[in-house]
Motif scaffolding. Structure first.
Motif, mmCIF file in Angstrom:
data_model
loop_
_atom_site.group_PDB
_atom_site.id
_atom_site.type_symbol
_atom_site.label_atom_id
_atom_site.label_comp_id
_atom_site.label_asym_id
_atom_site.label_seq_id
_atom_site.Cartn_x
_atom_site.Cartn_y
_atom_site.Cartn_z
ATOM 1 N N ALA A 175 0.833 -1.186 0.117
ATOM 2 C CA ALA A 175 -0.002 -0.045 0.045
ATOM 3 C C ALA A 175 0.788 1.221 0.173
ATOM 4 O O ALA A 175 1.684 1.536 0.786
ATOM 5 C CB ALA A 175 -0.978 -0.101 1.260
ATOM 6 N N VAL A 176 0.688 2.058 -1.054
ATOM 7 C CA VAL A 176 1.444 3.400 -1.253
ATOM 8 C C VAL A 176 0.687 4.710 -1.218
ATOM 9 O O VAL A 176 -0.411 4.570 -1.849
ATOM 10 C CB VAL A 176 2.352 2.983 -2.733
ATOM 11 N N SER A 177 1.179 5.459 -0.672
ATOM 12 C CA SER A 177 0.658 7.063 -0.451
ATOM 13 C C SER A 177 1.829 7.879 -0.792
ATOM 14 O O SER A 177 2.723 8.057 -0.220
ATOM 15 C CB SER A 177 0.025 7.185 0.768
ATOM 16 N N TYR A 178 1.564 8.735 -1.903
ATOM 17 C CA TYR A 178 2.550 9.747 -2.167
ATOM 18 C C TYR A 178 2.053 11.130 -1.466
ATOM 19 O O TYR A 178 0.815 11.693 -1.844
ATOM 20 C CB TYR A 178 2.714 10.372 -3.492
ATOM 21 N N VAL A 179 2.577 11.825 -0.607
ATOM 22 C CA VAL A 179 2.180 13.067 0.178
ATOM 23 C C VAL A 179 2.963 14.201 0.238
ATOM 24 O O VAL A 179 4.295 13.953 0.058
ATOM 25 C CB VAL A 179 1.974 12.412 1.744
ATOM 26 N N HIS A 180 2.275 15.199 0.438
ATOM 27 C CA HIS A 180 3.091 16.536 0.836
ATOM 28 C C HIS A 180 2.738 16.772 2.089
ATOM 29 O O HIS A 180 1.850 16.281 2.718
ATOM 30 C CB HIS A 180 2.510 17.704 0.167
ATOM 31 N N GLY A 181 3.691 17.533 3.129
ATOM 32 C CA GLY A 181 3.539 17.740 4.291
ATOM 33 C C GLY A 181 4.166 17.109 5.397
ATOM 34 O O GLY A 181 4.012 17.292 6.607
ATOM 35 N N LEU A 182 5.072 16.033 4.923
ATOM 36 C CA LEU A 182 5.622 15.275 5.932
ATOM 37 C C LEU A 182 6.816 15.908 6.613
ATOM 38 O O LEU A 182 7.540 16.645 6.055
ATOM 39 C CB LEU A 182 6.134 14.038 5.247
ATOM 40 N N GLY A 183 6.699 15.955 7.836
ATOM 41 C CA GLY A 183 7.726 16.596 8.787
ATOM 42 C C GLY A 183 9.095 15.642 8.629
ATOM 43 O O GLY A 183 9.251 14.802 8.367
ATOM 44 N N PRO A 184 10.294 16.288 9.326
ATOM 45 C CA PRO A 184 11.593 15.434 9.259
ATOM 46 C C PRO A 184 11.489 14.845 10.448
ATOM 47 O O PRO A 184 10.857 14.957 11.315
ATOM 48 C CB PRO A 184 12.690 16.574 9.382
ATOM 49 N N ARG A 185 12.646 13.720 10.416
ATOM 50 C CA ARG A 185 12.749 13.127 11.760
ATOM 51 C C ARG A 185 13.340 14.135 12.835
ATOM 52 O O ARG A 185 14.549 14.381 12.414
ATOM 53 C CB ARG A 185 13.585 11.994 11.442
ATOM 54 N N PRO A 186 12.819 14.351 13.724
ATOM 55 C CA PRO A 186 13.412 15.295 14.786
ATOM 56 C C PRO A 186 14.885 15.030 15.315
ATOM 57 O O PRO A 186 15.838 15.927 15.362
ATOM 58 C CB PRO A 186 12.606 15.233 16.115
ATOM 59 N N GLU A 187 15.308 13.658 15.225
ATOM 60 C CA GLU A 187 16.940 13.606 15.518
ATOM 61 C C GLU A 187 17.829 13.810 14.263
ATOM 62 O O GLU A 187 18.963 13.914 14.460
ATOM 63 C CB GLU A 187 16.910 12.226 15.848
ATOM 64 N N HIS A 188 17.197 13.934 13.058
ATOM 65 C CA HIS A 188 17.816 14.204 11.879
ATOM 66 C C HIS A 188 17.314 15.173 11.277
ATOM 67 O O HIS A 188 16.690 14.956 9.925
ATOM 68 C CB HIS A 188 18.369 13.165 11.207
ATOM 69 N N PRO A 189 16.969 16.321 11.448
ATOM 70 C CA PRO A 189 16.138 17.310 10.841
ATOM 71 C C PRO A 189 16.489 17.766 9.251
ATOM 72 O O PRO A 189 15.539 18.199 8.462
ATOM 73 C CB PRO A 189 16.050 18.576 11.761
ATOM 74 N N ASP A 190 17.637 17.732 9.180
ATOM 75 C CA ASP A 190 18.356 18.148 7.893
ATOM 76 C C ASP A 190 18.862 17.008 7.076
ATOM 77 O O ASP A 190 19.682 17.108 6.092
ATOM 78 C CB ASP A 190 19.316 19.343 8.085
ATOM 79 N N PHE A 191 18.613 15.712 7.488
ATOM 80 C CA PHE A 191 19.285 14.848 6.641
ATOM 81 C C PHE A 191 18.269 13.854 6.066
ATOM 82 O O PHE A 191 17.365 13.336 6.568
ATOM 83 C CB PHE A 191 19.911 13.674 7.962
ATOM 84 N N HIS A 192 18.330 13.996 4.694
ATOM 85 C CA HIS A 192 17.301 13.089 3.840
ATOM 86 C C HIS A 192 17.472 11.656 3.896
ATOM 87 O O HIS A 192 18.843 11.298 3.435
ATOM 88 C CB HIS A 192 17.413 13.227 2.353
ATOM 89 N N ALA A 193 17.016 10.638 4.409
ATOM 90 C CA ALA A 193 17.088 9.159 4.372
ATOM 91 C C ALA A 193 15.858 8.469 3.842
ATOM 92 O O ALA A 193 14.832 8.829 4.216
ATOM 93 C CB ALA A 193 17.708 8.808 5.555
ATOM 94 N N VAL A 194 15.955 7.146 3.425
ATOM 95 C CA VAL A 194 14.957 6.241 3.292
ATOM 96 C C VAL A 194 15.004 5.689 4.799
ATOM 97 O O VAL A 194 15.778 5.251 5.429
ATOM 98 C CB VAL A 194 15.326 5.299 2.392
ATOM 99 N N ARG A 195 13.719 5.563 5.338
ATOM 100 C CA ARG A 195 13.425 4.983 6.645
ATOM 101 C C ARG A 195 12.811 3.653 6.554
ATOM 102 O O ARG A 195 11.540 3.789 5.931
ATOM 103 C CB ARG A 195 12.608 5.979 7.579
#
Length: 415
Positions: A175-195
């Motif tokens: 099940a997949v959803s493409y979304v706008h408005g997701l916040g960052p992980r607070p422990e890495h706010p400026d780091f883009h990662a696949v979670r």
């Protein structure tokens, strides 16, 4: 000039068509949708391409969206605690750093753009669904016919390879959803990662930055064990209900991810997808009623579950491998022997992806749990996990066998 027909306009079919076109071949591309229909349609995948696959696009000058797509610099793993009061805990939680960044571009953006480029460069683009009878006719007019359409009637020409396909039914409900408005992980706010969020006995959720038709976004992707609490999307038709169910499940099983997703909105009405399929390796050569032969490409012949995020990477690497096999073959006939050799060359790489993906669909053995746990204590282990998504062959050295895993962890601890 040698004439080649490619049926299917996904990552592999288009990349191969544009690569052959650049090498002077007369290429016809057959697909059942126009560029506009793709661009305005439903999302097709959860693609995240790592550095080697991205380089294949760069080599052909096809990295049109590289400056716009978010750069993914890492891959994180979180394991949820037991159900109940401990569900919000994360006994395992780490992030590995990639040696070269990854990127995700919505296939609606990429495939539509590549199709238009192929036509602008003089390629013959045929908008028509293909049946076996069509290929029977075309096989006599082309030097080589390649099937890169991974669904529908054409796939039935390629028989299942039981020796390489341990599963005969789907192992995850997707099940997949493409979304706008997701916040960052607070422990890495400026780091883009696949979670990668693992819920033992229930399934997995993957979250990744992406570029879609309306700009940067994020993908929320549930993989549920069939019959379990995540296997609830099959009858959901309304996109807003799909997102609501996605968020409710996040709130229940992954509250730390729900906290940053509670205010998200779908990117568009086509931004959801649900389904399931059995991971399957097929025989690479299809035989037509007239006796003509066609060669299967990418997920037509090696279809893995997306739990390891390898679909678009496999497609790009298969296209690059086949391109080299075709060009190096010169003017010699593309006979059965050549087709098998071209696939075998690709399988030398793809076998590692299949082995690893199938292993990840099963309950993890004790040594794998130890390895995943070690990622939280040793950054070197976390980084090696992350970079093996680009080079799955590396898992052979330390992941599959208990003895190799113990030796690797001992060497990391000693270092």
């Amino acid at each position: 000039m040698r004439k080649i027909l490619i049926v299917g306009a996904g990552q592999s079919g288009l990349q191969l068509a544009l690569g052959l076109q650049a090498n002077g071949y007369e290429v016809t591309l057959m697909t059942n949708r126009t560029a506009d229909e793709i661009r305005e349609g439903r999302v097709m995948s959860t693609q995240c391409m790592f550095t080697t696959a991205l380089q294949h696009e760069r080599d052909l000058g096809l990295n049109f969206w590289e400056s716009q797509a978010p750069r993914i610099d890492g891959l994180g793993v979180s394991v949820a605690g037991p159900p109940g009061p401990d569900a919000a805990s994360r006994p395992i939680d780490w992030v590995g750093h990639l040696d070269g960044y990854a990127q995700s571009v919505d296939q609606r953006v990429k495939m539509a753009g590549w199709m238009e480029t192929f036509a602008q460069r003089g390629g013959q683009l045929v908008i028509h669904g293909a049946a076996v009878s069509d290929l029977d006719y075309f096989a006599r007019r082309y030097d080589l016919v390649l099937v890169a359409a991974g669904k529908g009637e054409l796939v039935s020409m390629f028989g299942r390879d039981d020796s390489r396909s341990p599963y005969d039914k789907p192992q995850r409900a997707l099940a997949v959803s493409y979304v706008h408005g997701l916040g960052p992980r607070p422990e890495h706010p400026d780091f883009h990662a696949v979670r990668c969020n693992l819920v033992p006995g229930v399934g997995e959720m993957f979250i990744m930055p992406c570029l879609t038709t309306s700009g940067p976004c994020d993908i929320l992707f549930w993989e549920g064990i069939p019959g379990g609490p995540l296997d609830v999307f099959e009858g959901v038709k309304d996109p807003r209900e799909h997102l609501r169910v996605t968020l409710e499940l996040m709130k229940q099983f992954l509250p730390w991810e729900y906290d940053r997703a509670r205010d998200v909105e779908l990117t568009d009405a086509g931004g959801v997808l649900a389904g399931r399929y059995a991971p399957t390796v097929r025989n690479p050569i299809g035989e037509l009623p007239s006796g003509g032969l066609v060669l299967g490409v990418a997920d037509v012949v090696v279809a893995n579950d997306p739990i390891t995020g390898q679909g678009s990477n496999n497609a790009a690497k298969c296209a690059a491998s086949y391109l080299e096999s075709i060009v190096s073959h010169g003017d010699k006939p593309f006979d059965r022997e050549w087709m098998q050799a071209a696939f075998d060359r690709y399988w030398e790489y793809a076998q590692h992806v299949t082995k690893w993906t199938n292993a990840m669909l099963a309950p993890p053995p004790e040594h794998v749990l130890q390895l995943i746990g070690a990622g939280g204590r040793f950054q070197a282990v976390a980084d090696r996990f992350a970079n093996a998504f680009d080079n799955p062959a590396d898992f052979e050295e330390w992941f599959f066998e208990p003895g190799l895993a113990q030796a690797y962890l001992a060497s990391v601890a000693a270092g």
